[in-house]
Design a protein around this motif. Structure first.
Motif, PDB file in Angstrom:
ATOM      1  N   THR A   4       0.830  -1.207   0.000  1.00  0.00           N
ATOM      2  CA  THR A   4       0.000   0.000   0.000  1.00  0.00           C
ATOM      3  C   THR A   4       0.862   1.252   0.000  1.00  0.00           C
ATOM      4  OG1 THR A   4      -1.638  -1.222   1.259  1.00  0.00           O
ATOM      5  CG2 THR A   4      -1.855   1.168   1.236  1.00  0.00           C
ATOM      6  N   VAL A   5       1.875   1.265   0.891  1.00  0.00           N
ATOM      7  CA  VAL A   5       2.755   2.434   0.956  1.00  0.00           C
ATOM      8  C   VAL A   5       3.531   2.573  -0.354  1.00  0.00           C
ATOM      9  CG1 VAL A   5       4.550   3.588   2.283  1.00  0.00           C
ATOM     10  CG2 VAL A   5       2.923   2.108   3.446  1.00  0.00           C
ATOM     11  N   SER A   6       3.926   1.437  -0.922  1.00  0.00           N
ATOM     12  CA  SER A   6       4.647   1.487  -2.195  1.00  0.00           C
ATOM     13  C   SER A   6       3.828   2.176  -3.276  1.00  0.00           C
ATOM     14  CB  SER A   6       4.974   0.080  -2.690  1.00  0.00           C
ATOM     15  OG  SER A   6       5.634  -0.640  -1.707  1.00  0.00           O
ATOM     16  N   ILE A   7       2.534   1.879  -3.276  1.00  0.00           N
ATOM     17  CA  ILE A   7       1.682   2.484  -4.300  1.00  0.00           C
ATOM     18  C   ILE A   7       1.609   3.992  -4.086  1.00  0.00           C
ATOM     19  CG2 ILE A   7      -0.619   2.518  -5.323  1.00  0.00           C
ATOM     20  CD1 ILE A   7       1.099  -0.073  -5.731  1.00  0.00           C
ATOM     21  N   LEU A   8       1.568   4.394  -2.814  1.00  0.00           N
ATOM     22  CA  LEU A   8       1.556   5.836  -2.536  1.00  0.00           C
ATOM     23  C   LEU A   8       2.812   6.497  -3.087  1.00  0.00           C
ATOM     24  CD1 LEU A   8       0.138   5.917   1.080  1.00  0.00           C
ATOM     25  CD2 LEU A   8      -1.021   6.548  -1.041  1.00  0.00           C
ATOM     26  N   LEU A   9       3.923   5.758  -3.031  1.00  0.00           N
ATOM     27  CA  LEU A   9       5.169   6.305  -3.558  1.00  0.00           C
ATOM     28  C   LEU A   9       5.088   6.569  -5.058  1.00  0.00           C
ATOM     29  CD1 LEU A   9       7.975   4.270  -1.792  1.00  0.00           C
ATOM     30  CD2 LEU A   9       7.468   6.660  -1.515  1.00  0.00           C
ATOM     31  N   LEU A  10       4.184   5.868  -5.713  1.00  0.00           N
ATOM     32  CA  LEU A  10       4.081   6.015  -7.169  1.00  0.00           C
ATOM     33  C   LEU A  10       3.352   7.286  -7.584  1.00  0.00           C
ATOM     34  CD1 LEU A  10       3.183   2.417  -8.342  1.00  0.00           C
ATOM     35  CD2 LEU A  10       5.225   3.694  -8.880  1.00  0.00           C
ATOM     36  N   VAL A  11       2.582   7.841  -6.640  1.00  0.00           N
ATOM     37  CA  VAL A  11       1.727   8.965  -7.008  1.00  0.00           C
ATOM     38  C   VAL A  11       2.508  10.135  -7.628  1.00  0.00           C
ATOM     39  CG1 VAL A  11       0.158  10.707  -6.096  1.00  0.00           C
ATOM     40  CG2 VAL A  11      -0.108   8.306  -5.448  1.00  0.00           C
ATOM     41  N   PRO A  12       3.598  10.591  -6.982  1.00  0.00           N
ATOM     42  CA  PRO A  12       4.305  11.725  -7.593  1.00  0.00           C
ATOM     43  C   PRO A  12       4.818  11.414  -8.997  1.00  0.00           C
ATOM     44  CG  PRO A  12       5.391  11.028  -5.558  1.00  0.00           C
ATOM     45  CD  PRO A  12       4.201  10.167  -5.724  1.00  0.00           C
ATOM     46  N   THR A  13       5.199  10.175  -9.225  1.00  0.00           N
ATOM     47  CA  THR A  13       5.683   9.825 -10.560  1.00  0.00           C
ATOM     48  C   THR A  13       4.598  10.006 -11.601  1.00  0.00           C
ATOM     49  OG1 THR A  13       6.938   8.118  -9.491  1.00  0.00           O
ATOM     50  CG2 THR A  13       6.866   8.050 -11.864  1.00  0.00           C
ATOM     51  N   VAL A  14       3.418   9.606 -11.218  1.00  0.00           N
ATOM     52  CA  VAL A  14       2.318   9.725 -12.171  1.00  0.00           C
ATOM     53  C   VAL A  14       2.060  11.196 -12.474  1.00  0.00           C
ATOM     54  CG1 VAL A  14      -0.124   9.266 -12.538  1.00  0.00           C
ATOM     55  CG2 VAL A  14       1.313   7.557 -11.422  1.00  0.00           C
ATOM     56  N   ILE A  15       2.121  12.020 -11.430  1.00  0.00           N
ATOM     57  CA  ILE A  15       1.935  13.457 -11.649  1.00  0.00           C
ATOM     58  C   ILE A  15       3.070  13.996 -12.516  1.00  0.00           C
ATOM     59  CG2 ILE A  15       1.877  15.707 -10.521  1.00  0.00           C
ATOM     60  CD1 ILE A  15       0.652  14.170  -8.073  1.00  0.00           C
ATOM     61  N   ALA A  16       4.296  13.606 -12.150  1.00  0.00           N
ATOM     62  CA  ALA A  16       5.449  14.080 -12.900  1.00  0.00           C
ATOM     63  C   ALA A  16       5.359  13.651 -14.357  1.00  0.00           C
ATOM     64  CB  ALA A  16       6.737  13.554 -12.279  1.00  0.00           C
ATOM     65  N   PHE A  17       4.803  12.472 -14.561  1.00  0.00           N
ATOM     66  CA  PHE A  17       4.664  11.980 -15.921  1.00  0.00           C
ATOM     67  C   PHE A  17       3.796  12.919 -16.755  1.00  0.00           C
ATOM     68  CE2 PHE A  17       2.079   9.585 -18.981  1.00  0.00           C
ATOM     69  CZ  PHE A  17       3.082   9.141 -19.813  1.00  0.00           C
ATOM     70  N   ALA A  18       2.703  13.346 -16.140  1.00  0.00           N
ATOM     71  CA  ALA A  18       1.799  14.256 -16.849  1.00  0.00           C
ATOM     72  C   ALA A  18       2.539  15.543 -17.203  1.00  0.00           C
ATOM     73  CB  ALA A  18       0.586  14.544 -15.980  1.00  0.00           C
ATOM     74  N   VAL A  19       3.255  16.103 -16.243  1.00  0.00           N
ATOM     75  CA  VAL A  19       4.015  17.337 -16.485  1.00  0.00           C
ATOM     76  C   VAL A  19       5.015  17.112 -17.613  1.00  0.00           C
ATOM     77  CG1 VAL A  19       5.663  18.953 -15.488  1.00  0.00           C
ATOM     78  CG2 VAL A  19       3.753  18.100 -14.111  1.00  0.00           C
ATOM     79  N   ASP A  20       5.723  16.013 -17.507  1.00  0.00           N
ATOM     80  CA  ASP A  20       6.742  15.672 -18.485  1.00  0.00           C
ATOM     81  C   ASP A  20       6.166  15.627 -19.902  1.00  0.00           C
ATOM     82  OD1 ASP A  20       9.563  14.525 -18.694  1.00  0.00           O
ATOM     83  OD2 ASP A  20       8.380  13.082 -19.812  1.00  0.00           O
ATOM     84  N   ARG A  21       5.021  14.992 -20.019  1.00  0.00           N
ATOM     85  CA  ARG A  21       4.400  14.870 -21.331  1.00  0.00           C
ATOM     86  C   ARG A  21       4.007  16.232 -21.902  1.00  0.00           C
ATOM     87  NH1 ARG A  21       4.091  10.330 -24.836  1.00  0.00           N
ATOM     88  NH2 ARG A  21       6.268  10.713 -24.554  1.00  0.00           N
ATOM     89  N   ILE A  22       3.490  17.087 -21.015  1.00  0.00           N
ATOM     90  CA  ILE A  22       3.062  18.409 -21.475  1.00  0.00           C
ATOM     91  C   ILE A  22       4.270  19.206 -21.960  1.00  0.00           C
ATOM     92  CG2 ILE A  22       2.113  20.619 -20.726  1.00  0.00           C
ATOM     93  CD1 ILE A  22       0.366  18.832 -18.749  1.00  0.00           C
TER      94      ILE A  22
END
Lengths: 369, 372, 599
Positions: free
Chosen positions: C281-299
Motif C-alpha cells: 500500500t505504501v509502495s503504491i503511494l510512492l508512485l503517485v508523484p511519478t504519475v503526476i510528474a509523468f503528466a508534467v513531463d508529457r506536457i
C-alpha cells in the motif's frame, strides 16, 4: 479508432504467442522437481528445482562470522551434502520466506528467531519434524507439539551496550538495571531499536510488558521514551552506535556487545538486574511438495552434540547440555537471567502492542516545524 | 526560364483534391495542382499557409486526409517515402553530423548496387557539380552554411531522383550567400532539368527562381502563374500585397458614367466599371514604380498635386512617400508610394516638403471587385 | 498609404468526416519490423516492470489471507496520524533535496560545459564518485563526519584547537531531516548532473552568437537561450531527483533518526512486521508523484524542439575571468565535499577502532575472517554489473530510440514511455518483493485454469539479478537517452527515407554514433549502479550468488564496519578502474566518431 483496436489486438496476439512459446520451453521446468533445463543459461540453476538431491538451500539469520565455523563441522560430518546458504538479518529472511510462500525456495530454516518461525508456521509454511536427538533438548526451548514444528538451538537475551569512555566523559554512573535507564541523567543518551522495524526492538517491548505487567510496562516505556535519543531500524544498530560513541547506551542483545568488545571497542555489556527478555534461534523444516532426505539430515546434525558445542562458543545458552563453559562476558548463570517469556502471548498480541507503541511514541517523529 | 512544355501529356506531378488537417486545424483545403516535367515550381506564402505541409505530403512524410498524388502517371498516394522517387533538402539541411561531406553524399548510393569505385566517382561528380570539389573529407561542422546547403543538395541529387524537393533551403543563409546560391541553383536546375519544388516565404526568391509560382494562403492556392503574371496581374489583393510592394486605394464609384474617386482624386480606369452601382466601393492597386512623378501631362486624367513627405534612397531608385491633400467636401487626405529612378530624382531635385504633380496611368491600375 | 488587404479570407473549414479520414500509406516490411520491435519492447517492459508491479498493486488491495478488500489498507493507512505524517515528511524531504540537487547539479554542469574554467575534465570525473559508493558507506561517511563523534562535530578531535588555536567543531544535528537532506543531495545531484550535462553539451553555439549579436547581456542570454534550451533536461533532472529522494530508504534508515518517511514505513511494514499488504500500500503511494510528474513531463515534451541539427555548431565557451573564477570555486567546494566523503570511507576501512584507536591497519581487507562471501561475492558483483551494463544499455537505448523516433503505433509508444519512467518511483525493496511475487509464482489460477508461469525459471538466477538491476536503474539512463535523441534533427529519418535507406542503417550509422557519448554514459551508469545496489537484489540473490554490495550490509550488520568500508573501497576502486579502462578504450573511438564536434 479502428487502427487503435488493431494495434491492441496485435499486442495481445503477440503476447499470447510469446507466452505460449515460452510456456512450451518452460513447461518441464514447472512440472517437477527433477528439472535441469539447460536454458536457464546461468551458473546458478534455480535452487528449489535443482535436480541434485544432495543439495539443500538453508535460510539462516545466524551471525555471519559464526557460520563458517559451523559449516566446516557440517562438511566434515556430511561431505556428500552441498549446503547453499542464504544469510541475512532476521527481518529480511523472514520477509523473504513469507514472500516466497507460494513456491518456497528454502529446504531448511536454521537459526531464525522463534517468533519469526511462529509467523511462518501461521502461514502454513513449516512441516513438523522431530530431528534425531530431540530428547536432549530442553523442553522449554522447543515447540511443545509432537512432532515439533521448530526446535531451538540457542537463546539470546536483551542487554544494553554501554560505552565506558563516553560515560566517563559525561560523568555518568554505569547503569545496572532497566530502572536505571529512566533516570533523568541519561536523557538523550539512549538508543533502542524501533519495535516496528526490528525483532530485537519488539523483544524489548514485550519483555517490559511481561516483566512489569501491561500497565506498569507502558508507564516504564513512557519514562524511557523521555530518555531515548532515537529509535533505530535495526536491532544491532544501538550497540554499534554505542561502540562508536554516537550514543553512549544502546539497548540491544548480549552477543552483540560482547563481540564488539573483543574487537577492541570500549563497550561494557550490561545484563539488567531485573532480568532479560529473550528469544530462541530455532530450526524448522520447510513444507514443500518434495522434502529432501538431506534436509532432515541437516536438521538432525544441527542439534547434534558437535553443533551444540560450536554454538556454545558464541552463546551463553544453548538448548542442550554441553561441556562448554559460558563464554566470557555473559552472566555466570545465564538461565537465571531469563525472564518468563510467553512466545505465544507475544505473538498473539503483537499487532496490538505495535499499534499502541506507534500511537504513543512514533508521533515523536511528527514534523516539528 | 526553362521552357517546359505545359501540355497535358507533359504533366509530371499531379496533386488532386488534397485535404490535410491537424486536429481541427485545416492545413490544406482541397488542393489541386499540375506540375510539368522539368519545371521549377515555388510554393510561396506566409508561414502557416500550408506550403510545407503540401511538400511533405508530396514526399510522403505526412499522410493526407483525402486526395491523391500522382507522379509520372503513377498514383503514389499510398507509397511510403522510401518507395517514392524524390530527393529532398531541408531548411536544417539535416546533414549527418558524424559523416564527412562525401559520406553524406554517398549515403543513399551505398544502398544501390554500385561498386565502391562507382560510388566514389559519382560522389566526386556531385561535389564538382555543386562547386565543392575539394570538400569531400570535411565534416558538416567544418563547412559554412552555404557549403552545407550545397552538400545537402548534392546528397539529394545523388540518386538522380525524378523530383527535387527543397524546403526553405536558403532561408538560413545570409543575404549575400543567398543571392549567389539562388543563381547557382537556377543554373543547376537548367543543366539537370529535374522537376523541382521549392517552398519559400521569400517572394524575391520565388520570383527570381521559379518557372511558375504557386501562391498559397490559409491552406488554399490563391494563384498559380509565372513570376510576371503573379507580379503584374495578381489575382487577389493578398497576392498583390504579398508579392512586391503595392499601393492599395479604396475608391468609390460615384456615377453611372463610371467615374471613380480616390479621396478627392477622380481616376480614369481602363476597366469597365459600369457593372457596379454608384456608391460601391472598389479596391484599386498600383505598383510604386508605375506612378508617374513630375512628368505628368497637364490636363491628363488621374493627375494630382502631391506633397513629398519623405524620400528613401534604395540605390538605383528613390522611394517617395506622397500625400495628396483633400480639397474639402469631406474628403480625406490620401497617401501612396512612388518609386522613381535615382537619376530622375536628382534631375528634378525631388526632395521632401516639395509639391509635385503625379499621374496614375489608367493601364497600371488594377481593379479588385468589391467582395460579395 | 496602402490599406491592409493582406489576407484573402478566413481560415477554411472541412467537414468532420474528412478530419477523421486518412490516406494510409501501405505498410512496408520495414514498418512491420518497427512495429514488431515496438511490441517487443512493450512486452519486455510488461514482463519486467508492469506485471511485477501489478502483483504489488494487487497485494495492496488484499488482506493477509489474500482476500480482496479493495481500499481498506489505504483507509487504515490514512487513519493513523503517525503514518500519514510520513507522507508529509517525504514530500518535504524530496522537495528540499530536489531544489538543492538540481541547483548544484545545474551550476556544476554549467561550469563544466559552458565556462572556460580550468580542470573541467577532472571535476566532471570526481563529481560522479558518489554514484560509485554503496549507500551504506555514504551513511557511514556522513556519521563519521557529522555524527556525534564525527570529525566535524568534534572539531577534528582537537587538532585545530591544539595546533591553530581555534575550534571549528560544529554540530549540524545530523540525525533527522538535516542528515537525510544532506544524504539525499549527495545521492541525487550526480544523477542530475548526468542528465544536465547531456542537455547542456548538445546545443548550438549560433544561438549564443545570435544573442551576443543582439547585444543581449549574459544574464539575459542565460534566461532566453540557455534555460529554454535545457528546459526539458531541467525538468527531467528535477523529476528524477524528486522521485529518488522521495523513495530512497537507505539514507533515512541510517541517519534519519526518528524522522519517519514513506520509504522507512515500507521497511517497517515489510521487514519489521512482514506485513506485505501494508508495505504494498505504501509502495503504491510512492508512485503517485511519478504519475503526476509523468503528466508534467508529457506536457513539456510536446513543446520541446530539437536544437541540434546538422548546422549546429559546437559551443566553445569564451573566457570570462569573474564567472570562471566563481565557478571554479564552486566546483572545488563540491568536489572537496565528495572527496571528503570518499576519504572518510577509505579512512574508516583503515583504522583499528573508530573513534578510539586511530592506528592504521590493513587487516580489514582480509575478508576471510568476516562473513559475506568475500572475494567470491566481489567477482559475482563484477560479473553482474558487466552484464547489466551491456544488456541494459543495448535494450534501453534501442527502446528509447523506438519510442522517440518510431512513427508507428503512437498509442503503444506512449504507454511504453510511461512504463519506462515508472521504475524511478519504485524503491529497490519494492522491486525485489514484486519480483519474488511475480517470478517465484509457479503458476496462476485464472478462472479455474492453471497457467504455468513461463518466467519462473529465471528465479534464483544471475539473469533475474541483471534484470532487476536494469529495471531498478531504468529511468535515469532512459531519460539520458531520450534527451540525447530528442536533440537530434528529426529530419535525419526523413532524409534517410528519401534515399530508401532503412531505419536500422541510419540508426547504426548516424543515430548511434552521434549519441555515443550518451550511450557510453549509460553503460557506465549501469555498471556502477549495479556494483553498489543492495535494496532490489537483497531479496533476489541466490545462495551461490552472493554480492559484494550485500556483503557490505551484512558485514556492517555483524559489526564489522571497517570491513564493510574495506569492501566498499574495493567496489569504488573497481568502478573507478572500469571508468579509466572505458575512457582509455573509448578515447580512440570517440576521437574518430566525434571528430565532427570539433570545428
Amino acid at each position: 479508432m479502428k487502427t487503435r483496436l488493431l494495434h491492441l489486438l496485435l499486442v495481445l496476439v503477440s503476447l499470447l504467442l510469446v507466452a505460449c512459446g515460452q510456456q512450451q520451453t518452460a513447461a518441464p521446468a514447472a512440472n517437477g522437481p527433477a528439472n535441469s533445463t539447460p536454458d536457464t543459461g546461468n551458473a546458478a540453476a534455480p535452487a528449489s528445482t535443482s535436480g541434485d538431491d544432495q543439495s539443500i538451500v538453508v535460510y539462516t539469520a545466524l551471525e555471519d562470522d559464526q557460520l563458517e565455523r559451523y559449516l566446516d563441522v557440517f562438511k566434515a560430518d556430511h561431505p556428500e551434502i552441498n549446503v547453499e546458504l542464504v544469510r541475512d538479518s532476521t527481518g529480511i529472511i523472514t520477509a523473504k520466506l513469507l514472500a516466497e510462500k507460494d513456491n518456497p525456495q528454502a529446504d531448511v530454516i536454521w537459526g531464525l528467531a522463534a517468533t519469526s518461525l511462529l509467523v511462518a508456521d501461521g502461514e502454513g509454511l513449516l512441516e513438523p519434524y522431530a530431528p534425531e536427538g530431540l530428547d536432549r533438548i530442553n523442553p522449554k526451548f522447543r515447540d511443545p507439539n509432537d512432532p515439533p514444528t521448530w526446535v531451538g538451538i540457542d537463546a539470546w537475551m536483551s542487554a544494553f551496550c554501554v560505552n565506558t569512555i563516553e560515560l566517563n566523559n559525561n560523568n555518568l554512573p554505569m547503569p545496572e538495571s532497566w530502572a536505571d535507564l529512566v533516570k533523568p541523567e541519561y536523557k538523550g543518551f539512549i538508543v533502542m531499536p524501533n519495535p516496528n522495524s526490528s525483532g530485537t526492538g519488539f523483544l524489548s517491548v514485550s519483555s517490559f510488558l511481561q516483566l512489569m505487567g501491561e500497565e506498569k510496562g507502558w508507564e516504564y516505556m513512557d519514562a524511557l521514551h523521555e530518555n531515548i535519543a532515537q529509535y533505530t531500524h535495526s536491532g544491532s544498530k544501538p550497540c554499534k552506535m554505542a561502540g562508536a560513541g554516537e550514543f553512549p547506551i544502546g539497548i540491544s542483545f548480549g552477543y552483540r556487545g560482547i563481540i564488539q568488545k573483543e574487537d577492541g571497542e570500549p563497550i561494557e555489556t550490561v545484563f539488567p538486574s531485573e532480568g532479560s527478555g529473550w528469544d530462541l534461534e530455532a530450526n524448522a523444516l520447510v513444507k514443500k511438495d518434495t522434502i529432501k532426505p538431506s534436509a532432515k539430515t541437516f536438521l538432525d546434525w544441527a542439534i547434534g552434540d558437535d553443533s551444540m558445542a560450536q554454538y556454545a562458543q558464541s552463546f551463553a545458552i544453548v538448548t542442550a547440555e554441553t561441556d562448554q563453559p559460558v563464554p566470557e562476558g555473559f552472566p555466570k548463570d545465564p538461565l537465571a537471567q531469563l525472564i518468563d517469556n510467553d512466545f505465544q502471548w507475544a505473538a498473539e498480541n503483537r499487532e496490538a502492542i505495535l499499534a499502541e507503541w506507534l500511537e504513543r511514541y512514533d508521533s515523536k517523529s511528527e514534523p516539528e516545524e | 526560364m526553362s521552357a517546359s512544355q505545359q501540355t497535358p501529356d507533359n504533366v509530371y506531378l499531379q496533386v488532386r483534391n488534397v485535404t490535410k488537417t491537424f486536429g481541427h486545424f485545416v492545413a490544406l483545403a482541397d488542393i489541386s495542382l499540375d506540375m510539368y516535367r522539368g519545371e521549377f515550381i515555388c510554393f510561396l506564402g506566409p508561414s502557416g499557409c500550408g506550403k510545407t505541409t503540401l511538400l511533405r505530403i508530396i514526399a510522403g512524410l505526412e499522410e493526407q486526409n483525402t486526395g491523391q498524388i500522382i507522379q509520372n502517371g503513377v498514383d503514389i498516394s499510398r507509397f511510403p517515402p522510401a518507395r517514392r522517387d524524390f530527393g529532398i533538402v531541408f531548411q536544417s539541411y539535416a546533414l549527418f553530423p558524424n559523416l564527412t561531406a562525401a559520406k553524406n553524399i554517398a549515403y543513399g548510393l551505398e544502398q544501390s548496387k554500385l561498386s565502391r569505385q562507382d560510388i566514389q566517382e559519382r560522389v566526386q561528380q556531385l561535389l564538382n557539380l555543386v562547386g565543392l570539389p575539394d570538400s569531400g573529407h570535411k565534416y558538416p561542422a567544418q563547412l559554412s552554411g552555404g557549403q552545407q546547403q550545397r552538400i545537402a543538395l548534392a546528397r539529394a541529387l545523388a540518386l538522380s531522383p525524378g523530383l527535387l524537393l527543397l524546403d526553405e533551403p536558403l532561408s538560413a543563409l545570409d543575404a549575400k550567400v543567398r543571392a549567389s546560391l539562388r543563381t547557382e541553383m537556377t543554373s543547376l536546375h537548367q543543366r539537370l532539368g529535374i522537376t523541382s519544388i521549392m517552398v519559400t516565404h521569400d517572394q524575391a526568391e520565388a520570383l527570381t527562381m521559379a518557372d511558375r509560382v504557386v501562391v498559397m494562403d490559409h491552406g488554399r492556392i490563391v494563384q498559380v502563374g509565372t513570376s510576371q503574371e503573379i507580379y503584374h496581374h495578381p489575382a487577389t489583393p493578398f497576392v498583390a500585397n504579398f508579392v512586391g510592394v503595392m499601393n492599395f486605394m479604396q475608391a468609390t464609384v460615384t456615377d453611372q458614367a463610371g467615374t471613380v474617386y480616390w479621396g478627392s482624386l477622380p481616376l480614369a480606369l481602363n476597366h469597365h466599371v459600369a457593372q457596379w452601382p454608384a456608391g460601391s466601393s472598389l479596391t484599386l492597386a498600383i505598383r510604386p514604380e508605375d506612378v508617374r512623378v513630375a512628368d505628368a501631362a497637364a490636363g491628363a486624367p488621374s493627375v494630382a498635386l502631391a506633397h513629398i513627405e519623405q524620400t528613401e534612397f534604395l540605390g538605383p531608385t528613390y522611394r517617395l512617400h506622397l500625400r495628396i491633400p483633400a480639397n474639402g467636401n469631406g474628403h480625406h487626405d490620401v497617401s501612396l508610394l512612388a518609386d522613381i529612378p535615382a537619376q530622375q530624382a536628382h534631375h528634378a531635385a525631388l526632395q521632401a516638403a516639395r509639391m509635385v504633380p503625379i499621374q496614375l496611368p489608367s493601364e497600371a491600375i488594377r481593379v479588385f471587385a468589391p467582395e460579395a | 498609404m496602402a490599406s491592409t488587404t493582406t489576407s484573402s479570407s478566413a481560415a477554411p473549414t472541412v467537414p468532420d468526416a474528412v478530419i477523421k479520414q486518412r490516406v494510409r500509406q501501405s505498410v512496408t516490411t520495414e514498418d512491420w519490423l518497427i512495429r514488431g520491435l515496438i511490441v517487443l519492447a512493450g512486452l519486455w517492459l510488461l514482463v519486467i516492470i508492469f506485471l511485477p508491479l501489478y502483483s504489488i498493486i494487487y497485494r495492496s488491495l488484499t488482506d493477509k489471507a489474500g482476500n480482496l478488500i479493495w481500499f481498506a489498507n489505504y483507509a487504515t493507512y490514512f487513519q493513523n496520524p503517525a503514518l500519514y505524517g510520513s507522507l508529509y515528511n517525504s514530500i518535504f524531504i524530496a522537495t528540499v533535496s530536489t531544489i538543492i540537487s538540481v541547483l548544484i547539479g545545474f551550476l556544476f554542469s554549467y561550469a563544466v560545459t559552458r565556462t572556460a574554467m580550468v580542470g573541467k575534465p577532472i571535476f566532471r570525473r570526481i563529481v560522479m564518485l558518489p554514484l560509485y559508493m554503496p549507500s551504506l558507506i555514504h551513511a557511514i561517511a556522513l556519521i563519521y563526519l557529522f555524527g556525534n563523534q564525527g570529525f566535524v562535530t568534534k572539531g577534528f578531535f582537537g587538532y585545530f584547537r591544539e595546533n591553530w588555536g581555534f575550534d571549528p567543531s560544529f554540530d549540524i544535528g545530523l540525525y533527522g531531516p538535516i542528515g537525510i537532506i544532506i544524504g539525499e543531495v549527495l545521492f541525487c545531484f550526480p544523477q542530475a548532473i548526468i542528465i544536465l550535462i547531456v542537455a547542456l553539451s548538445l546545443t548550438d553555439a549560433r544561438l549564443y552568437e545570435a544573442s551576443t549579436a543582439l547585444r543581449a547581456s549574459r544574464i539575459r542570454t542565460f534566461f532566453t537561450v540557455t534555460v529554454p534550451s535545457i528546459k526539458y533536461g531541467l525538468i527531467s533532472a528535477a523529476f528524477v531527483c524528486f522521485t529518488l529522494a522521495f523513495t530512497d530508504f537507505g539514507i533515512p534508515k541510517v541517519v534519519g533518526g526518528d524522522f519517519n518517511v514513506l520509504a522507512t514505513d515500507i521497511y517497517k511494514q515489510v521487514i519489521g512486521q512482514q506485513n506485505f499488504q501494508m508495505g504494498a500500500t505504501v509502495s503504491i503511494l510512492l508512485l503517485v508523484p511519478t504519475v503526476i510528474a509523468f503528466a508534467v513531463d508529457r506536457i513539456v515534451q510536446r513543446r520541446q524542439m530539437s536544437l541540434v541539427n546538422a548546422r549546429a555548431v559546437p559551443l566553445h565557451p569564451q573566457p570570462n575571468p569573474l564567472l570562471d573564477g566563481v565557478m571554479l570555486l564552486f566546483c572545488m567546494i563540491i568536489t572537496l565535499i565528495v572527496l571528503a566523503m570518499l576519504g572518510t570511507a577509505i579512512f574508516a576501512s583503515l583504522v583499528n577502532v573508530w573513534p578510539y584507536d586511530f592506528t592504521l591497519t590493513l587487516k580489514h581487507y582480509d575478508f576471510g575472517r568476516v562473513g559475506g562471501g568475500g572475494f567470491n561475492a566481489y567477482w559475482n558483483s563484477v560479473r553482474m554489473s558487466a552484464y547489466t551494463a551491456v544488456f541494459g544499455t543495448v535494450i534501453l537505448f534501442f527502446s528509447a530510440y523506438l519510442i522517440e523516433k518510431g512513427k508507428q503505433l503512437q498509442w503503444t509508444r506512449s504507454i511504453i514511455y510511461f512504463i519506462s519512467i515508472l521504475p524511478v518511483a519504485l524503491p529497490g525493496m519494492v522491486i525485489g518483493l514484486a519480483y519474488i511475487f511475480f517470478f517465484n509464482q509457479p503458476s496462476w489460477d485464472m478462472a479455474g485454469l492453471t497457467i504455468p508461469n513461463p518466467f519462473n525459471v529465471l528465479y534464483g538466477t544471475m539473469t533475474i539479478l541483471v534484470i532487476a538491476n536494469i529495471v531498478h536503474y531504468y529511468t535515469v539512463p532512459f531519460l539520458t537517452a531520450t534527451t540525447a535523441l530528442k536533440q537530434m534533427d528529426p529530419e535525419f529519418e526523413s532524409v534517410s527515407a528519401s534515399m530508401s535507406v532503412p531505419f536500422y542503417k541510419t540508426f547504426w550509422r548516424v543515430t548511434l554514433p552521434v549519441c555515443l557519448p550518451a550511450v557510453l554514459e549509460i553503460a557506465m551508469y549501469y555498471f556502477v549502479s549495479a556494483m553498489v545496489t543492495v535494496s532490489a537484489v537483497i531479496f533476489l540473490y541466490a545462495p551461490s550468488l552472493k554480492l559484494a554490495s550485500v556483503a557490505v550490509v551484512n558485514m556492517d550488520d555483524a559489526g564489522d564496519t571497517a570491513a564493510a568500508a574495506a569492501m566498499s573501497v574495493f567496489i569504488i576502486v573497481t568502478s573507478i578502474g572500469v571508468r579509466v579502462l572505458y575512457e582509455l578504450v573509448t578515447w580512440g573511438i570517440t576521437r574518430q566518431t566525434q571528430a565532427w564536434k570539433k570545428r
